[in-house]
Design an enzyme around this catalytic site. Structure first.
Site, PDB file in Angstrom:
ATOM      1  N   HIS A   1      23.644 -35.232 -34.956  1.00  0.00           N
ATOM      2  CA  HIS A   1      22.426 -35.570 -35.712  1.00  0.00           C
ATOM      3  C   HIS A   1      21.886 -36.914 -35.243  1.00  0.00           C
ATOM      4  O   HIS A   1      22.549 -37.619 -34.481  1.00  0.00           O
ATOM      5  CB  HIS A   1      22.722 -35.649 -37.227  1.00  0.00           C
TER       6      HIS A   1
ATOM      7  N   HIS B   1      24.113 -32.994 -42.648  1.00  0.00           N
ATOM      8  CA  HIS B   1      22.750 -33.333 -42.227  1.00  0.00           C
ATOM      9  C   HIS B   1      22.582 -32.985 -40.763  1.00  0.00           C
ATOM     10  O   HIS B   1      23.534 -33.006 -39.977  1.00  0.00           O
ATOM     11  CB  HIS B   1      22.395 -34.800 -42.484  1.00  0.00           C
TER      12      HIS B   1
ATOM     13  N   HIS C   1      20.460 -44.326 -35.043  1.00  0.00           N
ATOM     14  CA  HIS C   1      21.589 -43.909 -34.216  1.00  0.00           C
ATOM     15  C   HIS C   1      21.541 -42.432 -33.852  1.00  0.00           C
ATOM     16  O   HIS C   1      20.908 -41.631 -34.521  1.00  0.00           O
ATOM     17  CB  HIS C   1      22.929 -44.227 -34.886  1.00  0.00           C
TER      18      HIS C   1
ATOM     19  N   HIS D   1      31.703 -43.029 -45.060  1.00  0.00           N
ATOM     20  CA  HIS D   1      30.426 -43.064 -45.769  1.00  0.00           C
ATOM     21  C   HIS D   1      30.589 -42.510 -47.181  1.00  0.00           C
ATOM     22  O   HIS D   1      31.388 -41.595 -47.395  1.00  0.00           O
ATOM     23  CB  HIS D   1      29.394 -42.168 -45.082  1.00  0.00           C
TER      24      HIS D   1
ATOM     25  N   TYR E   1      30.660 -46.990 -35.780  1.00  0.00           N
ATOM     26  CA  TYR E   1      29.383 -47.250 -35.100  1.00  0.00           C
ATOM     27  C   TYR E   1      29.572 -48.281 -34.010  1.00  0.00           C
ATOM     28  O   TYR E   1      30.281 -49.275 -34.199  1.00  0.00           O
ATOM     29  CB  TYR E   1      28.340 -47.798 -36.084  1.00  0.00           C
TER      30      TYR E   1
ATOM     31  N   GLU F   1      27.051 -43.273 -33.136  1.00  0.00           N
ATOM     32  CA  GLU F   1      28.092 -43.017 -34.128  1.00  0.00           C
ATOM     33  C   GLU F   1      28.988 -41.916 -33.589  1.00  0.00           C
ATOM     34  O   GLU F   1      28.501 -40.985 -32.936  1.00  0.00           O
ATOM     35  CB  GLU F   1      27.465 -42.544 -35.452  1.00  0.00           C
TER      36      GLU F   1
HETATM   37 FE   LIG Z   1      25.083 -40.632 -38.800  1.00  0.00          FE
END
Ligand SMILES: [Fe+2]
Length: 307
Positions: A153, A199, A214, A246, A255, A265
């Site tokens: 993503h 996502h 990112h 997260h 990251y 990431e």
């Molecule tokens: Fe991400």
């Protein structure tokens, strides 16, 4: 896969030094170089991806993202989505087949957030790298670095999140997987999916349009994320934050920056969604915990360093 979008198919990233970028993405992230073109662009893919490329490095004077592309199921879907984009009021640009080597024609548009996106239906099928199609082994033995599994993503920073949401949800068929609402109930972050993934693209409210936060690559395990952290130190690569978890999506993550300053990431885990799942909501007052679940506070660099 509502409306026929399948997955994030590629991202083209601007890099200042092509060879330094190649070393980073090939030897550290563990992608495989698959082609180059007359513009000096370098094509790479992660080993489990079946199409020819998912990352294009574009030599340039400044870092950032040129565009992110989504693959749709077929040409008829591409034709329909072009009509839908135009009907919504979003102009499109036609990029001919072959402009990216091995990729069919692309429909390009700029989202209200200022980011350029593309849709395409065809890309050269190369199969997974390093394993056979019949009786495949678990993984190829000669993978490098972090051994990234797939391009997963991108996270974008920009404004006009509400209009961007309308375009992605009502025209392109994404659904809202997760969101951050401010004290007025306005959405300041939207994590959108076209699959069961947490996502496929995400947007965070930012006063300047078209900023890139990112590009993210999937790893299998937490052990792989810790190993990525070791590799970042071994290679003196600039680190942003992590390994950590997260709150949003619950992915386990680290990251770091490519030599041009673009953020990468790598992560593992994370939530999944089915159509009967409701969006997950975080309150902006708890943004620290939402972004970095352990520290529960944001680092300034994560919010402000963009390309
Ligand atoms: Fe991400």
């Amino acid at each position: 896969m509502r409306k026929g979008l399948m997955r994030p198919g590629h991202v083209q990233i601007r890099v200042l030094d092509a060879e330094a970028a190649l070393k980073h993405y090939r030897d550290l992230v563990g992608l495989i170089e698959t082609d180059r073109d007359e513009q000096g662009r370098i094509y790479l893919k992660a080993w489990t991806e079946v199409d020819k490329f998912s990352l294009v490095l574009n030599p340039s004077d400044e870092p950032g993202m040129d565009f992110m592309g989504f693959k749709v199921v077929d040409e008829a879907t591409l034709v329909q989505l072009e009509q839908d984009l135009l009907a919504w009021g979003c102009p499109v640009e036609h990029i001919p087949a072959g402009e990216l080597r091995g990729c069919g024609r692309r429909i390009r548009f700029v989202a209200p957030s200022g980011h350029t996106f593309e849709l395409y239906a065809e890309k050269e099928y190369t199969g997974k790298w390093g394993v056979t199609e019949v009786n495949p082994e678990a993984w190829p033995m000669d993978l490098k670095g972090m051994r990234a599994v797939r391009f997963d993503h991108c996270l974008m920073y920009g404004d006009e999140l509400a209009a961007t949401y309308d375009l992605f949800v009502n025209v392109l068929g994404f659904y809202l997987a997760e969101q951050v609402l401010d004290e007025n109930g306005d959405r300041i972050a939207q994590f959108l999916s076209i699959s069961t993934k947490a996502h496929d693209v995400a947007f965070i409210m930012h006063p300047e349009k078209g900023k890139f936060h990112h590009a993210s690559f999937f790893l299998e395990t937490w052990e792989d994320v810790l190993r990525a952290a070791d590799l970042i130190s071994m290679t003196d690569t600039s680190i942003d934050i992590g390994p950590t978890r997260h709150g949003l999506t619950h992915g386990k993550t680290i990251y770091f920056f490519d030599p041009s300053g673009n953020r990468n990431e790598v992560f593992c885990g994370g939530d999944y969604n089915y159509p009967d799942h409701k969006p997950v909501t975080w309150a902006a007052a708890d943004l620290g915990k939402a972004i970095f679940y352990h520290d529960r506070q944001l680092n300034e660099r994560f919010l402000t360093v963009l390309t």
